[in-house]
Design an enzyme around this catalytic site. Structure first.
Site, PDB file in Angstrom:
ATOM      1  N   HIS A 454       0.832  -1.208   0.000  1.00  0.00           N
ATOM      2  CA  HIS A 454       0.000   0.000   0.000  1.00  0.00           C
ATOM      3  C   HIS A 454       0.867   1.259   0.000  1.00  0.00           C
ATOM      4  O   HIS A 454       1.864   1.306   0.707  1.00  0.00           O
ATOM      5  CB  HIS A 454      -0.891  -0.011   1.244  1.00  0.00           C
ATOM      6  CG  HIS A 454      -1.856   1.119   1.310  1.00  0.00           C
ATOM      7  ND1 HIS A 454      -2.976   1.189   0.508  1.00  0.00           N
ATOM      8  CD2 HIS A 454      -1.857   2.232   2.080  1.00  0.00           C
ATOM      9  CE1 HIS A 454      -3.644   2.294   0.792  1.00  0.00           C
ATOM     10  NE2 HIS A 454      -2.981   2.944   1.732  1.00  0.00           N
ATOM     11  N   PRO A 455       0.527   2.280  -0.755  1.00  0.00           N
ATOM     12  CA  PRO A 455      -0.536   2.345  -1.768  1.00  0.00           C
ATOM     13  C   PRO A 455       0.031   2.107  -3.168  1.00  0.00           C
ATOM     14  O   PRO A 455       0.849   2.879  -3.660  1.00  0.00           O
ATOM     15  CB  PRO A 455      -1.034   3.780  -1.625  1.00  0.00           C
ATOM     16  CG  PRO A 455       0.189   4.560  -1.212  1.00  0.00           C
ATOM     17  CD  PRO A 455       1.103   3.606  -0.476  1.00  0.00           C
TER      18      PRO A 455
END
Length: 479
Positions: A454-455
């Protein structure tokens, strides 16, 4: 371009060899170097037949000189243009409109290509591979004859020969003016980066886009291109190319839907209607090598062997092989190891990943949805899918309508993944990572158990939970 590599016994007036491989560019060099590293005496015969417009290039084949490498660099140039336009959203003060210099870009790309040409020559020299810049053809099943640009003839003999001469672009010779005034390359990828650097670009498409790829994904690719300025003439077929007094080209075509004829004026016409294998001038019949009469590709078995057991063919020139540089390189290395390294490992051509470097990149590995349904039946196929918005698109409010992922699986547990299709930024990097899992037989459940980074766009793959079969519309995910 044609090239030949050989593991040589030693010069006996006419360069008698223990093993030779005919190769093209990067693919041939890989095979030659592989054999040389295993202690064999090797030669490469390499020659570039000029294009109809007189274009020549150096050692390295289509990929290095007029394919993957320059294409990806020019694709990057177009992406950078888009980033510059977005920069003010992130606080950079950029004076608009920005200007692009084709000349400067072309010089930079060509300089890099030339460095690769030199690198291949050095690699061959370091491995003591004998290089011949000659156009070679068979004399018999153990001997080839090469002619250099000055007309000098060289005879090369070997116990083993590998053909990796690749292919050349197809021209529509039935269209008057096609060869005189047209150039060649890859349709959607070229159209994408040409539009991206600010050129008015039109794609004339006689049927479907990206034949052989998943057609839902292909349609999204062209939708994105259309929304970003590339014009498409669908269901149209050109019939005449004429050069005007201004130097521009007038194209006449027929719209199959309406039956009407139309014309347009362009600076450049680029043909992208496929490739033909470079086999017609090899005198394969003198060696007894069989080809498919419909497409002139060389018929090979799982060992890459032709109808003559000691003559092999790898890459685009071989029947039923993916027309991708990495597969040919891998096949060449494995072949050298089987011939000289006591290996029995065969090239596995299933689940080979690839990427189309259109403005919004399309990466895929495994079966398309159409292929999966044809192979297993609609009732045995489950497709998980989602639209998503890359984080990079949020601050600039870029349109992410075509950013889409789908995973094609068998419906029965454990839901083996048959194919993955990813449309979005850095698709090649995303697809390469998941290709390993799919190659190892990953199931849908295993992918879902994988923790995303992430991200990133990649993490959207491990969050796919809506099936097409459910009838639910996929929601747009993202950060």
């Amino acid at each position: 371009m044609a090239a030949m590599a050989a593991a040589l016994r030693g010069p006996v007036a006419r360069f008698r060899s223990r093993t030779r491989a005919w190769t093209r560019g990067t693919r041939g060099a890989a095979n030659a170097v592989g054999a040389a590293q295993l202690g064999k005496k090797v030669a490469v015969a390499d020659y570039v037949e000029p294009s109809p417009r007189g274009t020549r290039w150096g050692l390295g084949g289509t990929c290095v000189n007029v394919g993957c490498i320059p294409k990806k660099l020019m694709h990057q140039a177009a992406l950078l243009g888009g980033m510059i336009k977005d920069a003010h959203h992130y606080g950079w003060e950029v004076t608009l409109p920005i200007q692009h210099s084709w000349k400067k870009m072309a010089e930079a790309v060509q300089n890099h290509v030339k460095s690769l040409n030199w690198g291949h020559r050095v690699q061959l020299q370091d491995r003591k591979v004998k290089y011949f810049n000659i156009k070679a053809s068979f004399v018999n099943e153990h001997t080839v004859q090469g002619v250099d640009k000055g007309g000098k003839v060289t005879l090369l003999s070997a116990d083993h020969i590998v053909i990796a001469t690749g292919g050349r672009p197809r021209y529509p010779t039935q269209i008057k003016g096609a060869m005189e005034y047209g150039v060649t390359n890859v349709a959607l990828e070229c159209a994408g980066f040409l539009t991206g650097i600010g050129l008015d670009t039109t794609v004339m498409m006689r049927s479907i886009p990206l034949r052989g790829f998943d057609q839902q994904m292909s349609s999204l690719v062209t939708e994105h291109m259309e929304s970003h300025g590339t014009r498409f003439l669908k269901g149209c077929v050109p019939s005449l190319i004429q050069k005007l007094p201004t130097g521009q080209l007038q194209v006449t075509w027929e719209d199959h839907a309406s039956g009407k004829e139309d014309t347009g004026t362009f600076d450049t016409v680029l043909w992208a209607i496929g490739r033909v294998p470079e086999t017609r001038n090899l005198n394969l019949e003198k060696a007894g090598v069989n080809v498919n009469p419909e497409n002139q590709k060389i018929v090979v078995d799982a060992q890459e062997a032709t109808s003559v057991p000691h003559i092999f063919a790898i890459g685009d020139v071989a029947e039923g092989r993916p027309e991708l540089t990495p597969t040919a390189i891998k096949a060449g290395k494995l072949l050298a190891q089987r011939l000289f390294g006591k290996s029995s490992a065969l090239m596995n051509y299933s689940n080979v990943p690839t990427t189309v470097f259109t403005p919004l990149e399309y990466g895929c590995v495994g079966l398309s949805e159409e292929e999966a349904v044809a192979l297993h039946g609609q009732e045995h196929v489950e497709v998980y899918h989602a639209y998503y918005k890359p984080l990079e698109f949020t601050v600039t409010d870029r349109d992410a309508s075509q950013c889409y992922i789908k995973m094609v699986c068998l419906r029965e547990p454990p839901q083996l993944v048959l194919g993955l299709h990813f449309l979005g930024p850095n698709a090649g990097e995303v697809t390469q990572g998941f290709a390993l899992g799919i190659k190892c037989g990953a199931s849908y459940a295993q992918v879902m158990q994988t923790v995303g980074i992430h991200p990133t766009c990649s993490e959207e793959v491990v969050k796919l939970h809506i099936s097409k079969r459910s009838g639910l519309e996929p929601t747009v995910t993202g950060c």
